[in-house]
Design a protein around this motif. Structure first.
Motif, PDB file in Angstrom:
ATOM      1  N   UNK A   3       0.783  -1.088  -0.023  1.00  0.00           N
ATOM      2  CA  UNK A   3      -0.047  -0.098   0.098  1.00  0.00           C
ATOM      3  C   UNK A   3       0.953   1.306  -0.107  1.00  0.00           C
ATOM      4  N   UNK A   4       1.945   1.286  -0.520  1.00  0.00           N
ATOM      5  CA  UNK A   4       2.817   2.317  -0.755  1.00  0.00           C
ATOM      6  C   UNK A   4       3.456   2.650  -2.109  1.00  0.00           C
ATOM      7  N   UNK A   5       4.063   3.539  -2.436  1.00  0.00           N
ATOM      8  CA  UNK A   5       4.836   3.856  -3.512  1.00  0.00           C
ATOM      9  C   UNK A   5       6.119   4.653  -3.140  1.00  0.00           C
ATOM     10  N   UNK A   6       7.183   3.950  -3.653  1.00  0.00           N
ATOM     11  CA  UNK A   6       8.534   4.744  -3.446  1.00  0.00           C
ATOM     12  C   UNK A   6       8.777   5.446  -4.857  1.00  0.00           C
ATOM     13  N   UNK A   7       9.261   6.782  -4.336  1.00  0.00           N
ATOM     14  CA  UNK A   7       9.751   7.883  -5.188  1.00  0.00           C
ATOM     15  C   UNK A   7      10.945   8.288  -5.019  1.00  0.00           C
ATOM     16  N   UNK A   8      11.769   8.379  -6.076  1.00  0.00           N
ATOM     17  CA  UNK A   8      13.167   8.757  -5.871  1.00  0.00           C
ATOM     18  C   UNK A   8      13.203   9.826  -6.947  1.00  0.00           C
ATOM     19  N   UNK A   9      14.060  10.963  -6.554  1.00  0.00           N
ATOM     20  CA  UNK A   9      14.345  12.218  -7.440  1.00  0.00           C
ATOM     21  C   UNK A   9      15.637  12.501  -7.531  1.00  0.00           C
ATOM     22  N   UNK A  10      16.047  12.948  -8.668  1.00  0.00           N
ATOM     23  CA  UNK A  10      17.318  13.186  -8.904  1.00  0.00           C
ATOM     24  C   UNK A  10      17.703  14.618  -9.028  1.00  0.00           C
ATOM     25  N   UNK A  11      18.868  15.081  -8.919  1.00  0.00           N
ATOM     26  CA  UNK A  11      19.160  16.543  -9.025  1.00  0.00           C
ATOM     27  C   UNK A  11      20.607  16.506  -9.473  1.00  0.00           C
ATOM     28  N   UNK A  12      21.138  17.910  -9.766  1.00  0.00           N
ATOM     29  CA  UNK A  12      22.502  18.065 -10.028  1.00  0.00           C
ATOM     30  C   UNK A  12      23.082  19.160  -8.902  1.00  0.00           C
ATOM     31  N   UNK A  13      24.244  18.908  -8.234  1.00  0.00           N
ATOM     32  CA  UNK A  13      24.682  19.791  -7.246  1.00  0.00           C
ATOM     33  C   UNK A  13      25.262  20.960  -8.008  1.00  0.00           C
ATOM     34  N   UNK A  14      25.904  21.931  -7.252  1.00  0.00           N
ATOM     35  CA  UNK A  14      26.634  23.183  -7.831  1.00  0.00           C
ATOM     36  C   UNK A  14      27.852  22.797  -8.787  1.00  0.00           C
ATOM     37  N   UNK A  15      28.365  21.778  -8.694  1.00  0.00           N
ATOM     38  CA  UNK A  15      29.447  21.295  -9.437  1.00  0.00           C
ATOM     39  C   UNK A  15      29.071  20.601 -11.062  1.00  0.00           C
ATOM     40  N   UNK A  16      27.456  20.433 -11.011  1.00  0.00           N
ATOM     41  CA  UNK A  16      27.005  19.804 -12.133  1.00  0.00           C
ATOM     42  C   UNK A  16      26.988  18.390 -12.193  1.00  0.00           C
ATOM     43  N   UNK A 117      12.448  15.854 -18.346  1.00  0.00           N
ATOM     44  CA  UNK A 117      12.105  15.170 -16.901  1.00  0.00           C
ATOM     45  C   UNK A 117      11.486  13.700 -17.408  1.00  0.00           C
ATOM     46  N   UNK A 118      12.121  12.703 -16.585  1.00  0.00           N
ATOM     47  CA  UNK A 118      11.898  11.425 -16.948  1.00  0.00           C
ATOM     48  C   UNK A 118      11.102  11.049 -15.785  1.00  0.00           C
ATOM     49  N   UNK A 128      19.595  -0.907 -10.953  1.00  0.00           N
ATOM     50  CA  UNK A 128      20.406   0.102 -10.273  1.00  0.00           C
ATOM     51  C   UNK A 128      20.366   1.293 -11.071  1.00  0.00           C
ATOM     52  N   UNK A 129      19.835   2.394 -10.309  1.00  0.00           N
ATOM     53  CA  UNK A 129      20.130   3.759 -11.029  1.00  0.00           C
ATOM     54  C   UNK A 129      21.099   4.292 -10.398  1.00  0.00           C
ATOM     55  N   UNK A 144      11.380   6.546 -10.367  1.00  0.00           N
ATOM     56  CA  UNK A 144      12.337   7.490 -10.358  1.00  0.00           C
ATOM     57  C   UNK A 144      12.000   8.784 -11.208  1.00  0.00           C
ATOM     58  N   UNK A 145      12.215  10.000 -10.535  1.00  0.00           N
ATOM     59  CA  UNK A 145      12.057  11.327 -11.322  1.00  0.00           C
ATOM     60  C   UNK A 145      13.419  11.771 -11.780  1.00  0.00           C
ATOM     61  N   UNK A 146      13.776  11.481 -12.921  1.00  0.00           N
ATOM     62  CA  UNK A 146      14.939  11.993 -13.449  1.00  0.00           C
ATOM     63  C   UNK A 146      15.011  13.435 -14.115  1.00  0.00           C
ATOM     64  N   UNK A 147      15.498  14.361 -13.432  1.00  0.00           N
ATOM     65  CA  UNK A 147      15.535  15.652 -13.878  1.00  0.00           C
ATOM     66  C   UNK A 147      16.719  16.109 -14.554  1.00  0.00           C
ATOM     67  N   UNK A 148      16.984  15.588 -15.831  1.00  0.00           N
ATOM     68  CA  UNK A 148      17.990  16.226 -16.550  1.00  0.00           C
ATOM     69  C   UNK A 148      19.399  15.798 -16.395  1.00  0.00           C
ATOM     70  N   UNK A 149      19.646  14.970 -15.271  1.00  0.00           N
ATOM     71  CA  UNK A 149      20.914  14.545 -14.794  1.00  0.00           C
ATOM     72  C   UNK A 149      21.595  13.462 -15.571  1.00  0.00           C
ATOM     73  N   UNK A 150      22.795  13.568 -15.375  1.00  0.00           N
ATOM     74  CA  UNK A 150      23.742  12.195 -15.741  1.00  0.00           C
ATOM     75  C   UNK A 150      23.442  11.184 -15.081  1.00  0.00           C
ATOM     76  N   UNK A 151      23.123   9.921 -15.728  1.00  0.00           N
ATOM     77  CA  UNK A 151      22.671   8.660 -15.016  1.00  0.00           C
ATOM     78  C   UNK A 151      23.062   7.444 -15.952  1.00  0.00           C
TER      79      UNK A 151
END
Length: 173
Positions: A3-16, A117-118, A128-129, A144-151
């Motif tokens: 009864x749950x959903x796991x959500x993972x969100x990516x980002x890029x730090x200041x160094x990209x 945005x993926x 594995x992400x 997983x919400x992929x926000x334009x980051x390298x992966x």
């Protein structure tokens, strides 16, 4: 957790460098008799059209990785065999429109980024992400919400992993 959903969100730090910004499990709760819902992500632009009868993918093939047009989208199902059976090729990712980088490809040959945005949903199996900084194991039902980051994606199991991907055109990082 049932009864749950796991959500993972990516980002890029200041160094990209890409990283996992958040990894949360949301409960699926509703009053008795009501549909159960959980919100995963929201965008504020990207108008599509339902006019006409054109089937843009009548053969089931989308050659490019990301949407070809501003404001466009791509929706696909991908069966990822175990990594040892199908190594990735950075040149092929670049040819299909992914951004590649030699340093990142040295870490994993599947490293790429797109100006999208993926929404990546693990339907069956596990994968594995991999980010520049860290990685996480996704199992069936994880998003997983992929926000334009390298992966990169790595199926380190001995079974095929089935993923659903929805890519929405987005402003570059």
């Amino acid at each position: 957790m049932p009864g749950s959903v796991r959500r993972i969100v990516t980002a890029a730090n200041e160094a990209g460098r890409s990283y996992i910004l958040s990894d949360k499990t949301f409960p699926m709760e509703a009053p008795p008799g009501e549909p159960t819902r959980v919100g995963l992500w929201l965008t504020d632009s990207g108008q599509s059209s339902n006019k006409g009868t054109l089937d843009p993918v009548s053969d089931g093939v989308i050659a490019q990785i990301a949407p070809a047009h501003k404001g466009g989208s791509v929706f696909r199902i991908v069966d990822m065999p175990p990594e040892r059976e199908q190594p990735r090729n950075p040149a092929e990712l670049a040819r299909r429109g992914g951004h590649t980088d030699p340093e990142r490809s040295a870490k994993h040959p599947g490293f790429h980024a797109t100006n999208t945005v993926d929404y990546a949903l693990c339907l069956e199996g596990e994968v594995w992400a991999i980010m520049d900084e860290g990685e996480t194991l996704m199992k069936a039902g994880d998003v997983l919400i992929q926000r334009g980051t390298y992966h990169a994606w790595a199926n380190r199991s001995d079974k095929t992993c089935r993923m659903a991907f929805i890519l929405l055109d987005a402003e570059p990082l």
